[in-house]
Scaffold this active site. Sequence first.
Site, PDB file in Angstrom:
ATOM      1  CG  HIS A 245      -3.436  -3.639   3.451  1.00  0.00           C
ATOM      2  ND1 HIS A 245      -2.197  -3.011   4.182  1.00  0.00           N
ATOM      3  CD2 HIS A 245      -3.887  -2.473   2.763  1.00  0.00           C
ATOM      4  CE1 HIS A 245      -2.475  -1.812   3.602  1.00  0.00           C
ATOM      5  NE2 HIS A 245      -3.510  -1.472   3.264  1.00  0.00           N
TER       6      HIS A 245
ATOM      7  CB  CYS B 241      -0.813   0.018   1.077  1.00  0.00           C
ATOM      8  SG  CYS B 241      -2.328   1.077   1.087  1.00  0.00           S
TER       9      CYS B 241
ATOM     10  CD  GLU C  98      -0.652  -5.655   5.814  1.00  0.00           C
ATOM     11  OE1 GLU C  98      -0.821  -4.599   5.811  1.00  0.00           O
ATOM     12  OE2 GLU C  98      -0.580  -6.160   4.562  1.00  0.00           O
TER      13      GLU C  98
END
Length: 222
Positions: A194, A86, A196
């Site tokens: 994302h 990002c 994660e």
Amino acid sequence: MHAAVIVFPGSNCDRDLAVAFKAVGAKVSIVWHKDTSLPEGVDIVGVPGGFSYGDYLRCGAIAANSPICREVAAHAERGGYVMGICNGFQVLTETGLLPGALLRNAGLKYICRTVPLRVATADSDYTSGYEAGAMIDIPIAHHDGNYFADGDTIAKLHGEDRVAFTYGDNPNGSQSDIAGILSSNRRVLGMMPHPERAADAGHGGTDGAALFRALAGSLVTA
């Protein structure tokens, strides 16, 4: 695997990224943007999402001039691994570690939702845990995620199999539906979604976990 996670003023996904690295057995060092060196023995540098310096000027432009970014670039030039997610992807384009730029979303609105991604290549240490063409669900949260590059660069990315992920339903106007790209040596990854945030079943999904597992496996056996 030893991972360093860079923190800028305005980073807000640094802890999430550290947790995802730790979940696959990595040692994690948190590195402040004003530091002038990386910890000894770092294998991969993670540049997390957020709003570095409030996204003033251009997203990632001020962060790219932080002292630690010189060391991140040197690490990449030595063949080290770097992953920007990002805002981190924006930083990597601003440092020149990846080509292109991230522009305002086509609809000029901030978008925060889970989107379908297509794994465009499995030929990288980041994506080898997936099958090429597989569809996965990964969250996005960005206002400036519209990937842009000139025609020659786009053709080169496709010709060299350096498009890592594409959007199944393009949310932001990115050229060729690009959601993530690789460097020429395939060791630097930039992606807007994302992974994660999709690495823990308790947080709603695990489609991003394979990226971290594959990376850890590759670096442990390297």
